[in-house]
Design a protein around this motif. Sequence first.
Motif, short mmCIF file in Angstrom:
data_model
loop_
_atom_site.label_atom_id
_atom_site.label_comp_id
_atom_site.label_asym_id
_atom_site.label_seq_id
_atom_site.Cartn_x
_atom_site.Cartn_y
_atom_site.Cartn_z
N TYR A 8 2.13 -8.26 -20.55
CA TYR A 8 1.20 -8.09 -19.43
C TYR A 8 1.96 -7.45 -18.28
O TYR A 8 2.91 -8.04 -17.76
N LEU A 9 1.55 -6.26 -17.90
CA LEU A 9 2.21 -5.52 -16.84
C LEU A 9 1.24 -5.23 -15.70
O LEU A 9 0.05 -5.03 -15.94
N LEU A 10 1.77 -5.20 -14.49
CA LEU A 10 0.98 -4.74 -13.36
C LEU A 10 1.20 -3.24 -13.18
O LEU A 10 2.27 -2.72 -13.48
N LYS A 11 0.19 -2.56 -12.69
CA LYS A 11 0.23 -1.10 -12.67
C LYS A 11 1.22 -0.51 -11.67
O LYS A 11 1.49 0.69 -11.72
N ASP A 12 1.76 -1.33 -10.79
CA ASP A 12 2.70 -0.79 -9.80
C ASP A 12 4.17 -0.95 -10.23
O ASP A 12 5.06 -0.86 -9.41
N ILE A 13 4.41 -1.15 -11.54
CA ILE A 13 5.77 -1.33 -12.02
C ILE A 13 6.56 -0.02 -11.96
O ILE A 13 5.99 1.08 -11.95
#
Length: 214
Positions: free
Chosen positions: A105-110
């Motif tokens: 699960y990743l956030l788009k601002d990585i």
Amino acid sequence: MNKNGIAIVDDHLLFAQSLTSLIATLDKYEVLFHSLNGEDFICKLSTQTTVPNLVLLDINMPVMDGLETMGWIKENYPALRVLALSMDDREETIIKMLRLGARGYLLKDIHPDIFEKALDDVLIKGFYFSDRITNTILDSIDKKEETDKLRLKEREMEFLKLACTERTYKEIAEDMFLSPKTIDGYREVLFEKLEVKSRIGLVLYAIKNKLIEV
């Protein structure tokens, strides 16, 4: 060198195009196709001669969202590895996706470097969860011995399994006929025993040790 095929499922065209351009700079990966939502993904997947190695799946989409799509993938392509990529950082959403079988699960601002590492980890290790999302380290779970499960008391195991559901801590207290303060005590004990720092860490531990079905 054969590249790993990726499918992008995201209704934001500009983001999807930027993500496609980023993946094009990575030696080991290529985008096979882009879908605007889960229904579009299912349709395009049926026309592909090659199943993607990895799916990058947004959560909030029209027609068929990420949770519905993840449920369909679990039912029809259980071996397909999915990495959720979203702006939604709510604990309940993350837990739902983990229970449905998402491998990360990743956030788009990585940062792009972290994004590439996530792709590598999902394909090589099977899972990737950043510290920002999990507040824990999967390696510490890998190193825990099988005897950890034996050290959990019956009520601790009951709490752990309930913590892996969508129920709030207050609802868990009601289910176990305990006070919220006692439930807080169970949570802190398990954090210490299992060497995790968040509820997501508890879920990851349960998944890795097959204490719950996904």
